[in-house]
Motif scaffolding. Structure first.
Motif, PDB file in Angstrom:
ATOM      1  N   ALA A  94       1.011  -1.062  -0.085  1.00 18.85           N
ATOM      2  CA  ALA A  94      -0.022  -0.091   0.040  1.00 18.85           C
ATOM      3  C   ALA A  94       1.038   1.257   0.361  1.00 18.85           C
ATOM      4  O   ALA A  94       0.686   2.282  -0.761  1.00 18.85           O
ATOM      5  N   TYR A  95       1.725   1.243   0.886  1.00 13.00           N
ATOM      6  CA  TYR A  95       2.803   2.410   0.813  1.00 13.00           C
ATOM      7  C   TYR A  95       3.332   2.700  -0.452  1.00 13.00           C
ATOM      8  O   TYR A  95       3.636   3.882  -1.011  1.00 13.00           O
ATOM      9  N   GLN A  96       4.020   1.678  -1.148  1.00 11.97           N
ATOM     10  CA  GLN A  96       4.858   2.005  -2.420  1.00 11.97           C
ATOM     11  C   GLN A  96       3.696   2.304  -3.397  1.00 11.97           C
ATOM     12  O   GLN A  96       4.124   2.928  -4.312  1.00 11.97           O
ATOM     13  N   ILE A  97       2.515   1.749  -3.697  1.00 10.77           N
ATOM     14  CA  ILE A  97       1.736   2.327  -4.476  1.00 10.77           C
ATOM     15  C   ILE A  97       1.206   3.853  -4.102  1.00 10.77           C
ATOM     16  O   ILE A  97       1.312   4.547  -5.227  1.00 10.77           O
ATOM     17  N   PHE A 115      -8.603  -5.537   2.808  1.00  9.94           N
ATOM     18  CA  PHE A 115      -7.782  -4.931   3.765  1.00  9.94           C
ATOM     19  C   PHE A 115      -6.612  -4.218   2.988  1.00  9.94           C
ATOM     20  O   PHE A 115      -6.021  -3.239   3.471  1.00  9.94           O
ATOM     21  N   LEU A 116      -6.009  -4.910   1.932  1.00  9.17           N
ATOM     22  CA  LEU A 116      -5.006  -4.279   1.179  1.00  9.17           C
ATOM     23  C   LEU A 116      -5.601  -2.835   0.362  1.00  9.17           C
ATOM     24  O   LEU A 116      -5.047  -1.852   0.730  1.00  9.17           O
ATOM     25  N   ILE A 117      -6.944  -2.911  -0.007  1.00  8.21           N
ATOM     26  CA  ILE A 117      -7.601  -1.535  -0.408  1.00  8.21           C
ATOM     27  C   ILE A 117      -7.611  -0.729   0.485  1.00  8.21           C
ATOM     28  O   ILE A 117      -7.522   0.587   0.293  1.00  8.21           O
ATOM     29  N   ALA A 118      -7.954  -1.052   1.613  1.00 11.08           N
ATOM     30  CA  ALA A 118      -8.253  -0.078   2.792  1.00 11.08           C
ATOM     31  C   ALA A 118      -6.886   0.672   3.194  1.00 11.08           C
ATOM     32  O   ALA A 118      -6.965   1.627   3.609  1.00 11.08           O
ATOM     33  N   ARG A 119      -5.850  -0.210   3.184  1.00 12.97           N
ATOM     34  CA  ARG A 119      -4.669   0.449   3.460  1.00 12.97           C
ATOM     35  C   ARG A 119      -4.143   1.165   2.267  1.00 12.97           C
ATOM     36  O   ARG A 119      -3.311   2.438   2.696  1.00 12.97           O
ATOM     37  N   MET A 120      -4.410   1.092   1.196  1.00 10.23           N
ATOM     38  CA  MET A 120      -4.100   2.030   0.015  1.00 10.23           C
ATOM     39  C   MET A 120      -5.067   3.157   0.262  1.00 10.23           C
ATOM     40  O   MET A 120      -4.464   4.368   0.080  1.00 10.23           O
ATOM     41  N   GLN A 121      -6.113   3.302   0.643  1.00  9.13           N
ATOM     42  CA  GLN A 121      -7.117   4.324   0.882  1.00  9.13           C
ATOM     43  C   GLN A 121      -6.510   5.125   1.996  1.00  9.13           C
ATOM     44  O   GLN A 121      -6.557   6.321   1.793  1.00  9.13           O
ATOM     45  N   HIS A 122      -5.944   4.520   3.213  1.00  7.14           N
ATOM     46  CA  HIS A 122      -5.390   5.219   4.098  1.00  7.14           C
ATOM     47  C   HIS A 122      -4.077   6.207   3.546  1.00  7.14           C
ATOM     48  O   HIS A 122      -4.135   7.489   4.149  1.00  7.14           O
ATOM     49  N   TYR A 123      -3.324   5.662   2.899  1.00  2.47           N
ATOM     50  CA  TYR A 123      -2.292   6.374   2.194  1.00  2.47           C
ATOM     51  C   TYR A 123      -2.619   7.319   0.863  1.00  2.47           C
ATOM     52  O   TYR A 123      -1.999   8.321   0.812  1.00  2.47           O
ATOM     53  N   LEU A 124      -4.035   7.156   0.364  1.00  2.00           N
ATOM     54  CA  LEU A 124      -4.478   8.018  -0.554  1.00  2.00           C
ATOM     55  C   LEU A 124      -5.668   8.502  -0.291  1.00  2.00           C
ATOM     56  O   LEU A 124      -6.642   7.956  -1.070  1.00  2.00           O
ATOM     57  N   PRO A 125      -6.246   9.327   0.544  1.00  2.00           N
ATOM     58  CA  PRO A 125      -7.130   9.762   1.275  1.00  2.00           C
ATOM     59  C   PRO A 125      -8.165  10.522   0.129  1.00  2.00           C
ATOM     60  O   PRO A 125      -9.325  10.695   0.102  1.00  2.00           O
ATOM     61  N   ASN A 126      -7.296  11.240  -0.672  1.00  2.00           N
ATOM     62  CA  ASN A 126      -7.914  11.959  -1.818  1.00  2.00           C
ATOM     63  C   ASN A 126      -8.163  11.406  -3.398  1.00  2.00           C
ATOM     64  O   ASN A 126      -8.593  12.012  -4.061  1.00  2.00           O
ATOM     65  N   ILE A 127      -7.935   9.905  -3.228  1.00  3.83           N
ATOM     66  CA  ILE A 127      -7.950   9.362  -4.558  1.00  3.83           C
ATOM     67  C   ILE A 127      -9.319   8.437  -4.517  1.00  3.83           C
ATOM     68  O   ILE A 127      -9.641   7.831  -3.668  1.00  3.83           O
ATOM     69  N   ASP A 128     -10.131   8.499  -5.461  1.00  5.20           N
ATOM     70  CA  ASP A 128     -11.231   7.854  -5.754  1.00  5.20           C
ATOM     71  C   ASP A 128     -10.679   6.343  -6.299  1.00  5.20           C
ATOM     72  O   ASP A 128     -10.355   6.301  -7.601  1.00  5.20           O
ATOM     73  N   ILE A 129     -10.725   5.462  -5.574  1.00  2.00           N
ATOM     74  CA  ILE A 129     -10.195   4.050  -5.737  1.00  2.00           C
ATOM     75  C   ILE A 129     -11.504   3.355  -6.443  1.00  2.00           C
ATOM     76  O   ILE A 129     -12.436   3.253  -5.530  1.00  2.00           O
ATOM     77  N   VAL A 130     -11.287   2.937  -7.497  1.00  2.00           N
ATOM     78  CA  VAL A 130     -12.725   2.011  -8.100  1.00  2.00           C
ATOM     79  C   VAL A 130     -12.186   0.861  -8.469  1.00  2.00           C
ATOM     80  O   VAL A 130     -11.278   0.409  -9.302  1.00  2.00           O
ATOM     81  N   ILE A 131     -12.779   0.034  -7.784  1.00  2.00           N
ATOM     82  CA  ILE A 131     -12.590  -1.518  -8.002  1.00  2.00           C
ATOM     83  C   ILE A 131     -13.332  -1.889  -9.019  1.00  2.00           C
ATOM     84  O   ILE A 131     -14.808  -1.644  -9.214  1.00  2.00           O
ATOM     85  N   GLY A 132     -12.931  -2.138 -10.166  1.00  2.00           N
ATOM     86  CA  GLY A 132     -13.547  -2.846 -11.476  1.00  2.00           C
ATOM     87  C   GLY A 132     -14.793  -4.149 -10.945  1.00  2.00           C
ATOM     88  O   GLY A 132     -14.453  -4.726  -9.805  1.00  2.00           O
ATOM     89  N   ASP A 133     -15.731  -4.008 -11.585  1.00  2.00           N
ATOM     90  CA  ASP A 133     -16.615  -5.358 -11.414  1.00  2.00           C
ATOM     91  C   ASP A 133     -15.996  -6.363 -11.610  1.00  2.00           C
ATOM     92  O   ASP A 133     -15.055  -6.610 -12.128  1.00  2.00           O
TER      93      ASP A 133
END
Length: 354
Positions: A267-270, A291-309
């Motif tokens: 998550a940090y490296q991304i 959990f990995l997506i949540a840790r990414m969102q933690h480091y990227l609070p202003n990014i709109d993370i869209v999980i593909g269908d």
């Protein structure tokens, strides 16, 4: 343009050894751009024997590797012919296949994806398009990643396209050029340590959540030289086996602590790569790791993370390799030098049969 519409079977086998991803895709050229429709997708699981053989391929000498290539080519053809027959896909224009990477050392001018032998011409009654990486390495490129041309032409509404597979790789537009590179290992490492806990993978990151991040291991992994290198750059199992695993195993850590630390590390490296705004499309098996997506969102609070269908998340790479095949048949450049570092953009892929 030869055709306005294609129906293609795209085939991808990744380093995480989940199986052979098969995507039947229709492509249309409309209103000056390519459109796609995923007709059907299925992952053909590897047997335990094939997982073992493919995992051991990196240790084989040239002769045994060639024999494995022959066996895998026949095996892959059988799997794909059974898939086509079972689902009655009688109107395919061609098959476009990545093969399975067993050797990737672009600095030495080497890359090998098995399952791309000329034998394929005799095993199908439609063209077989394959071996997309070798030409790029011969032109001084990394031979990877190849997906970004599809990101640009099929998924241009996103600021970033991130794949979380065996490795994480990203692509985005910068200064009117497509930039893409591998960020870090993902499932090649997470699956390795989940399997030590008796599970094939860490579903939803539940194991990692039970562990505590080891700060010293976190610092050591973040200090690896690969992260200081500029793009283009790529990773393979060679680096996992010779750099990452020895480093991780030099620490006296329980598996759960390792999984927690690796998840945080990924998550940090991304986050070091992605700017602090925009839309980020995430696909690949790691997109299901909440959990990995949540840790990414933690480091990227202003990014709109869209999980593909789910279908796109599972089959995006197979879809894009089908698209690479379309571009190859149309003789349109399908590899970008801004991504791989090759001498120039080019049209890669070998066509057998047809």
């Amino acid at each position: 343009m030869k055709k306005q519409k294609y129906k293609v079977l795209g085939v991808m086998s990744g380093t995480s050894l989940d199986g052979i991803d098969c995507a039947v895709v229709e492509f249309y050229f409309e209103q000056t751009r390519w459109q796609y429709k995923l007709v059907f997708g299925q992952t053909l699981a590897y047997t335990d024997q094939w997982v073992k053989r493919l995992r051991n391929a990196i240790n084989l000498n040239d002769r045994d590797l060639h024999l494995l290539n022959i066996d895998y080519t026949s095996f892959l053809a059988d799997q794909l012919n059974d898939f086509i027959e079972e689902h009655q896909f009688t109107d395919l224009d061609f098959i476009a296949s990545h093969g399975h990477t067993v050797l990737h050392q672009p600095a030495d001018g080497l890359t090998l994806q098995i399952g791309n032998l000329p034998l394929m011409a005799d095993l199908f009654d439609i063209p077989f398009v394959c071996d997309f990486r070798v030409q790029d390495v011969a032109l001084g490129g990394q031979g990877a990643p190849l997906v970004p041309i599809g990101d640009r032409l099929l998924f241009g509404e996103y600021d970033y396209c991130l794949n979380l597979g065996g490795f994480s790789n990203i692509s985005y537009e910068f200064d009117k050029q497509r930039i893409a590179f591998d960020i870090c290992p993902v499932n090649t490492l997470l699956n390795h340590f989940a399997q030590k806990e008796g599970l094939p993978f860490d579903e939803d990151g539940k194991l990692a959540q039970q562990g505590t991040v080891n700060k010293n291991l976190m610092v050591a992994t973040n200090n690896l030289y690969f992260y200081q290198e500029s793009h283009p750059k790529s990773l393979g199992m060679e680096q996992v086996n010779t750099i990452y695993l020895p480093l991780i195993q030099s620490f006296d850590c329980a598996n759960l602590a390792i999984l927690a630390t690796l998840t945080e590390h990924i998550a940090y490296q991304i986050a070091q790569v992605v700017d602090k705004k925009g839309r980020l499309l995430v696909t690949g098996g790691g997109a299901f790791n909440s959990f990995l997506i949540a840790r990414m969102q933690h480091y990227l609070p202003n990014i709109d993370i869209v999980i593909g269908d789910p279908a796109l998340t599972d089959f995006k790479e197979a879809i894009i390799f089908a698209f690479l095949g379309v571009l190859r048949i149309e003789n349109i450049n399908n590899v970008l030098s801004s991504v791989t570092g090759a001498k120039h953009d080019h049209c890669a892929g070998v066509v057998f049969g047809g």
